[in-house]
Design a protein around this motif. Structure first.
Motif, PDB file in Angstrom:
ATOM      1  N   ALA A 270     -49.133  -3.990 -21.114  1.00  0.00           N
ATOM      2  CA  ALA A 270     -48.663  -5.190 -21.601  1.00  0.00           C
ATOM      3  C   ALA A 270     -49.225  -6.192 -20.459  1.00  0.00           C
ATOM      4  CB  ALA A 270     -47.018  -5.184 -21.648  1.00  0.00           C
ATOM      5  N   GLY A 271     -49.911  -5.476 -19.575  1.00  0.00           N
ATOM      6  CA  GLY A 271     -50.571  -6.477 -18.348  1.00  0.00           C
ATOM      7  C   GLY A 271     -49.935  -6.627 -17.127  1.00  0.00           C
ATOM      8  N   LEU A 272     -48.771  -5.799 -16.910  1.00  0.00           N
ATOM      9  CA  LEU A 272     -47.953  -5.603 -15.775  1.00  0.00           C
ATOM     10  C   LEU A 272     -48.437  -4.445 -15.258  1.00  0.00           C
ATOM     11  CD1 LEU A 272     -45.932  -7.104 -13.848  1.00  0.00           C
ATOM     12  CD2 LEU A 272     -44.043  -6.013 -15.131  1.00  0.00           C
ATOM     13  N   ALA A 273     -48.989  -4.523 -13.900  1.00  0.00           N
ATOM     14  CA  ALA A 273     -49.184  -3.403 -12.974  1.00  0.00           C
ATOM     15  C   ALA A 273     -48.129  -3.114 -12.101  1.00  0.00           C
ATOM     16  CB  ALA A 273     -50.425  -3.511 -12.092  1.00  0.00           C
ATOM     17  N   VAL A 274     -47.443  -1.868 -12.242  1.00  0.00           N
ATOM     18  CA  VAL A 274     -46.201  -1.299 -11.587  1.00  0.00           C
ATOM     19  C   VAL A 274     -46.688  -0.293 -10.560  1.00  0.00           C
ATOM     20  CG1 VAL A 274     -43.979  -0.371 -11.580  1.00  0.00           C
ATOM     21  CG2 VAL A 274     -44.889  -2.067 -13.515  1.00  0.00           C
ATOM     22  N   GLU A 275     -46.244  -0.624  -9.287  1.00  0.00           N
ATOM     23  CA  GLU A 275     -46.561   0.317  -7.946  1.00  0.00           C
ATOM     24  C   GLU A 275     -45.124   0.916  -8.011  1.00  0.00           C
ATOM     25  OE1 GLU A 275     -47.519   0.456  -3.302  1.00  0.00           O
ATOM     26  OE2 GLU A 275     -47.861  -1.198  -4.524  1.00  0.00           O
ATOM     27  N   LEU A 276     -45.277   2.275  -8.207  1.00  0.00           N
ATOM     28  CA  LEU A 276     -43.960   3.184  -8.069  1.00  0.00           C
ATOM     29  C   LEU A 276     -44.130   4.029  -6.878  1.00  0.00           C
ATOM     30  CD1 LEU A 276     -41.385   4.321  -9.394  1.00  0.00           C
ATOM     31  CD2 LEU A 276     -42.831   5.918 -10.835  1.00  0.00           C
ATOM     32  N   SER A 277     -42.782   3.801  -6.013  1.00  0.00           N
ATOM     33  CA  SER A 277     -42.804   4.642  -4.817  1.00  0.00           C
ATOM     34  C   SER A 277     -41.539   5.385  -4.806  1.00  0.00           C
ATOM     35  CB  SER A 277     -42.875   3.740  -3.540  1.00  0.00           C
ATOM     36  OG  SER A 277     -44.065   3.038  -3.332  1.00  0.00           O
ATOM     37  N   VAL A 278     -41.528   6.699  -4.256  1.00  0.00           N
ATOM     38  CA  VAL A 278     -40.571   7.383  -4.355  1.00  0.00           C
ATOM     39  C   VAL A 278     -40.268   7.876  -3.093  1.00  0.00           C
ATOM     40  CG1 VAL A 278     -39.224   9.640  -5.019  1.00  0.00           C
ATOM     41  CG2 VAL A 278     -40.734   7.983  -6.627  1.00  0.00           C
ATOM     42  N   VAL A 279     -38.885   7.588  -2.284  1.00  0.00           N
ATOM     43  CA  VAL A 279     -38.630   8.073  -1.067  1.00  0.00           C
ATOM     44  C   VAL A 279     -37.546   9.221  -1.000  1.00  0.00           C
ATOM     45  CG1 VAL A 279     -37.757   7.214   1.255  1.00  0.00           C
ATOM     46  CG2 VAL A 279     -39.005   5.631  -0.337  1.00  0.00           C
ATOM     47  N   GLY A 280     -37.605  10.271  -0.068  1.00  0.00           N
ATOM     48  CA  GLY A 280     -36.839  11.250  -0.170  1.00  0.00           C
ATOM     49  C   GLY A 280     -37.116  12.285  -1.312  1.00  0.00           C
ATOM     50  N   ASP A 281     -36.287  13.256  -1.182  1.00  0.00           N
ATOM     51  CA  ASP A 281     -36.666  14.503  -2.107  1.00  0.00           C
ATOM     52  C   ASP A 281     -35.957  14.160  -3.723  1.00  0.00           C
ATOM     53  OD1 ASP A 281     -37.895  15.895  -0.054  1.00  0.00           O
ATOM     54  OD2 ASP A 281     -36.063  16.687   0.631  1.00  0.00           O
ATOM     55  N   PRO A 282     -36.626  13.907  -4.519  1.00  0.00           N
ATOM     56  CA  PRO A 282     -36.050  13.924  -6.061  1.00  0.00           C
ATOM     57  C   PRO A 282     -35.239  15.027  -6.377  1.00  0.00           C
ATOM     58  CG  PRO A 282     -38.393  13.186  -6.090  1.00  0.00           C
ATOM     59  CD  PRO A 282     -38.286  13.726  -4.790  1.00  0.00           C
ATOM     60  N   ARG A 283     -34.223  14.992  -7.065  1.00  0.00           N
ATOM     61  CA  ARG A 283     -33.393  15.977  -7.419  1.00  0.00           C
ATOM     62  C   ARG A 283     -32.687  15.464  -8.678  1.00  0.00           C
ATOM     63  NH1 ARG A 283     -30.728  13.607  -2.959  1.00  0.00           N
ATOM     64  NH2 ARG A 283     -28.734  12.879  -3.357  1.00  0.00           N
ATOM     65  N   GLU A 284     -31.862  16.392  -9.396  1.00  0.00           N
ATOM     66  CA  GLU A 284     -31.199  16.358 -10.449  1.00  0.00           C
ATOM     67  C   GLU A 284     -29.972  15.273 -10.116  1.00  0.00           C
ATOM     68  OE1 GLU A 284     -29.044  18.753 -14.125  1.00  0.00           O
ATOM     69  OE2 GLU A 284     -29.921  19.694 -12.495  1.00  0.00           O
ATOM     70  N   LEU A 285     -29.884  14.299 -10.862  1.00  0.00           N
ATOM     71  CA  LEU A 285     -28.809  13.325 -10.618  1.00  0.00           C
ATOM     72  C   LEU A 285     -27.709  13.618 -12.026  1.00  0.00           C
ATOM     73  CD1 LEU A 285     -31.015  10.206  -9.783  1.00  0.00           C
ATOM     74  CD2 LEU A 285     -29.897  11.540  -8.352  1.00  0.00           C
ATOM     75  N   PRO A 286     -26.569  12.913 -11.428  1.00  0.00           N
ATOM     76  CA  PRO A 286     -25.672  12.873 -12.594  1.00  0.00           C
ATOM     77  C   PRO A 286     -26.076  12.028 -13.663  1.00  0.00           C
ATOM     78  CG  PRO A 286     -24.360  12.511 -10.495  1.00  0.00           C
ATOM     79  CD  PRO A 286     -25.880  12.809 -10.251  1.00  0.00           C
ATOM     80  N   ALA A 287     -25.835  12.494 -15.131  1.00  0.00           N
ATOM     81  CA  ALA A 287     -26.243  11.636 -16.004  1.00  0.00           C
ATOM     82  C   ALA A 287     -26.375  10.218 -16.051  1.00  0.00           C
ATOM     83  CB  ALA A 287     -25.978  12.323 -17.244  1.00  0.00           C
ATOM     84  N   ALA A 288     -24.951   9.744 -15.737  1.00  0.00           N
ATOM     85  CA  ALA A 288     -24.774   8.315 -15.845  1.00  0.00           C
ATOM     86  C   ALA A 288     -25.383   7.612 -14.790  1.00  0.00           C
ATOM     87  CB  ALA A 288     -23.184   8.072 -15.628  1.00  0.00           C
TER      88      ALA A 288
END
Length: 390
Positions: A270-288
């Motif tokens: 759609a013409g919007l460039a998104v820069e995605l950054s992740v800090v820390g260790d991704p893990r499973e989160l509560p669904a909500a």
């Protein structure tokens, strides 16, 4: 006083059986009582008729308690005035008084019982039997006062229990209404997020296609393909949401942070460039929490696409020990200086975007801030608490 139908027939049958039982007790017990009370008038046909009248009157005690009390009081008074022995006929008087106390309001019941008591006292001074005078007042009053007091207590307890049940029913209805309202708001919020994001992306892609069509039609085809893909994805997610509503079941929160990459790719079309950054260790989160974080990012990027007037944005997801934070920033001009412009409220009408984000985050005990950022642009920052990990 007495409901019809099957319940009425059950009451009638029970009253008839009870009255017949008291009749048998009265006829048999009076003969025995006469043997133990020398000087009393012998049991004869008139005695038995009065016993029968008093006992059978109880067959209507639930339909006409006051009338039954009158009949029983008159029959009992005549019985005692004539001088027949004290006996089971007094049980019918006790039952009639108790029934009036339980079936009528306190004031009418007290008046009816008082009248019966005054009538009954006649035999104390006019009786032809061996027991008369003031010595008979106390035992006579006991047969009236005691059942009346017990009946009033039973009635009050029943009314209290009925009010308690009614209050519980109202409370359950109110709770059900609140749950229904909350579910409607949740579904409305889900539909808003799905449709709002999809339409924003489609609108931007359509503008790109219209701009490219006269000069570079081959590139317009790419934008039209992106429109087709975005609309299909939005319709699929909307179909899942509405399907859960029709089935009346909770659906699992399918969207989550794991889909941020797909969201980024869709917005790139759609013409919007998104820069995605992740800090820390991704893990499973509560669904909500996972769903709320994804919706915050989705709504914030939709606002950038609609209002910011820029072609890029930054998303930062920070996994911490006790909380998750997500931040979406841009360098556009979509927000007013006080943070209340179009980008701030997320919708051209009504401001449901930012309000919906705040409600989602607050419902999980978190906090969301949104407003202009230093150096220009807009910033959305959400903190979502997590259970501490050992």
């Amino acid at each position: 006083m007495w409901s019809g139908g099957q319940r009425g027939w059950r009451w009638a049958a029970a009253d008839a059986a009870f009255a017949l039982a008291l009749l048998v007790i009265g006829l048999l017990g009076t003969d025995l009582a006469g043997d133990d009370q020398p000087g009393s008038r012998p049991v004869d046909a008139t005695c038995r008729v009065l016993i029968v009248v008093a006992a059978l009157a109880l067959m209507a005690r639930h339909r006409a308690p006051a009338a039954v009390l009158v009949v029983v009081s008159v029959a009992t008074t005549i019985y005692l005035v004539i001088g027949y022995p004290y006996g089971p006929i007094l049980l019918t008087l006790l039952v009639a008084v108790y029934t009036v106390a339980t079936r009528l309001p306190v004031r009418p019941a007290a008046l009816a019982t008082g009248g019966a008591f005054v009538l009954l006292l006649t035999h104390v001074f006019v009786s032809l039997g061996p027991v008369s005078g003031w010595t008979a007042v106390l035992p006579t009053s006991a047969w009236v006062v005691v059942p009346f007091a017990v009946g009033v207590v039973v009635r009050v307890n029943r009314e209290t229990a009925a009010r308690s049940r009614a209050e519980e029913a109202r409370s359950r209805a109110e709770q059900a209404r609140r749950q229904t309202d909350e579910e409607r708001l949740r579904i409305a919020q889900e539909v808003h997020d799905v449709v709002g994001h999809g339409l924003a992306a489609i609108s931007m892609q359509a503008e790109i296609a219209l701009h490219l069509l006269p000069k570079r039609p081959e590139q317009a085809e790419t934008a039209l393909t992106a429109i087709s893909r975005t609309s299909r994805e939005a319709l699929d997610e909307l179909r899942v949401t509405l399907g859960a509503v029709r089935q009346g079941a909770e659906r699992g929160p399918v969207p989550g942070l794991a889909r941020l990459a797909a969201l980024r790719d869709r917005l790139a079309g759609a013409g919007l460039a998104v820069e995605l950054s992740v800090v820390g260790d991704p893990r499973e989160l509560p669904a909500a929490v996972d769903l709320a974080a994804y919706r915050v990012v989705q709504e914030a990027l939709t606002n950038v696409l609609r209002h910011a007037g820029v072609s890029d944005a930054e998303v930062t997801v920070d996994y911490r020990a006790d909380e998750l934070t997500v931040e979406v920033t841009d360098r556009g001009t979509g927000a007013a200086g006080d943070g209340t412009g179009p980008a701030a409220d997320g919708d051209g009408v009504g401001g449901h975007g930012l309000a919906g984000m705040r409600e989602r985050v607050a419902a999980l005990g978190g906090r969301l801030t949104a407003g202009p950022r230093t150096g220009g642009g807009f910033r959305v920052h959400a903190r979502l608490p997590l259970e501490s990990t050992p």
